[in-house]
Design an enzyme around this catalytic site. Structure first.
Site, PDB file in Angstrom:
ATOM      1  N   ASP A  88       9.225  -1.166  -1.608  1.00 48.71           N
ATOM      2  CA  ASP A  88      10.124   0.013  -1.337  1.00 48.71           C
ATOM      3  C   ASP A  88      10.515   0.457   0.320  1.00 48.71           C
ATOM      4  OD1 ASP A  88       8.126   0.114  -3.910  1.00 48.71           O
ATOM      5  OD2 ASP A  88       6.866   1.763  -2.828  1.00 48.71           O
ATOM      6  N   LYS A 102       8.340   0.125  -9.532  1.00 45.50           N
ATOM      7  CA  LYS A 102       6.996   0.344  -9.683  1.00 45.50           C
ATOM      8  C   LYS A 102       6.633   1.802 -10.290  1.00 45.50           C
ATOM      9  CE  LYS A 102       5.682  -0.849  -5.248  1.00 45.50           C
ATOM     10  NZ  LYS A 102       5.235   0.989  -4.827  1.00 45.50           N
ATOM     11  N   VAL A 141       6.683  -0.429   3.799  1.00 46.73           N
ATOM     12  CA  VAL A 141       6.666   0.187   3.776  1.00 46.73           C
ATOM     13  C   VAL A 141       5.815   0.943   2.308  1.00 46.73           C
ATOM     14  CG1 VAL A 141       8.583   1.185   5.216  1.00 46.73           C
ATOM     15  CG2 VAL A 141       8.496   1.634   3.232  1.00 46.73           C
ATOM     16  N   CYS A 196       1.631   0.924   0.143  1.00 47.47           N
ATOM     17  CA  CYS A 196       2.172   0.341  -0.933  1.00 47.47           C
ATOM     18  C   CYS A 196       1.560  -1.098  -0.799  1.00 47.47           C
ATOM     19  CB  CYS A 196       3.359   0.296  -1.437  1.00 47.47           C
ATOM     20  SG  CYS A 196       3.511   2.307  -2.535  1.00 47.47           S
TER      21      CYS A 196
HETATM   22  C1  C5J Z   1       4.399   3.684  -0.049  1.00 47.86           C
HETATM   23  C2  C5J Z   1       3.718   6.030  -0.950  1.00 47.86           C
HETATM   24  N1  C5J Z   1       5.461   2.421  -0.475  1.00 47.86           N
HETATM   25  N2  C5J Z   1       3.330   5.856   0.635  1.00 47.86           N
HETATM   26  N3  C5J Z   1       4.678   4.990  -0.815  1.00 47.86           N
HETATM   27  O1  C5J Z   1       3.496   3.158   0.240  1.00 47.86           O
HETATM   28  O2  C5J Z   1       3.048   6.531  -0.993  1.00 47.86           O
END
Ligand code: C5J
Length: 221
Positions: free
Chosen positions: A25, A130, A158, A163
């Site tokens: 992400d 996803k 991140v 995630c």
């Molecule tokens: C991820 C989130 N990618 N923090 N999403 O960690 O909502």
């Protein structure tokens, strides 16, 4: 060929041909102003620390022939894959699907959903879209790893405790050994980042191993 990476709780041995680097992400929606992360009240500049270490590790992984996989969290434009319980959180004008400076928040195809230019996928590198926090939930990541003979995962991205952690937990339960390079992950909450990493390698490595990009790049060189 096996390379040994200095890690906690113990050295991690990996075979580049059976290891995938997964970048979780690294999207504009989380890292740049005006996206999902900022809509939740976060200081998105905190995530930028992971970009340069990820760039160095990505170059080394590409050169060493590792499978490189990118993920993006996001939803279909009609929100049919978005659980109402997820959409209904936060201020209505800033929710998933609402218009923002980088397009509709966390929606596939919008500018904010894209991966940041610094870590943009190369041709041939799979991108997993996803709908959830974990990269295995409702995606084809599992078969993809299986068909390529992948046994170990290096998980970056991140945010560390959301995630990245969810993916590491999912992978661990599926039998993959996960190595998390600490400086290639980041959180809006530095204390969560630290604790999340400790949770990975505590108890003899209950979820996996933790190292850093310097050690990994040196091992892959
Ligand atoms: C991820 C989130 N990618 N923090 N999403 O960690 O909502």
């Amino acid at each position: 060929m096996t390379v040994i990476v200095d890690a906690l709780p113990a050295p991690f041995d990996l075979d580049p041909l059976h290891t995938a680097l997964i970048l979780i992400d690294m999207q504009r929606d989380f890292i740049e102003p005006g996206g999902f992360g900022e809509s939740l009240g976060n200081d998105v500049s905190l995530l930028r620390a992971a970009i340069a270490p990820c760039q160095r590790l990505l170059s080394a992984a590409r050169a060493a022939g590792l499978l490189v996989i990118h993920t993006r969290e996001g939803h279909r434009p009609d929100l049919s894959d978005a659980p109402p319980a997820k959409v209904q959180r936060g201020a209505p004008s800033l929710r998933i699907g609402a218009p923002g400076p980088m397009g509709r928040i966390l929606i596939r195809g919008e500018p904010g959903h894209d991966i940041i230019p610094e870590l943009y996928p190369q041709a041939g590198e799979p991108v997993i879209d996803k709908p959830g926090k974990g990269a295995f939930h409702a995606t084809d990541l599992g078969p993809m790893l299986q068909y390529r003979g992948i046994r170990d995962l290096i998980v970056c991205g991140v945010t560390t405790e959301v995630c990245v952690h969810t993916t590491v937990r999912e992978a661990n339960d599926r039998g993959y050994r996960c190595l998390v390079p600490a400086d290639c992950c980041a959180s809006y909450f530095p204390e969560f980042h630290e604790v999340a990493l400790r949770m990975v390698h505590a108890q003899g490595g209950i979820f996996g191993w933790v190292s850093d990009s310097t050690r990994l790049v040196a091992a892959l060189d």
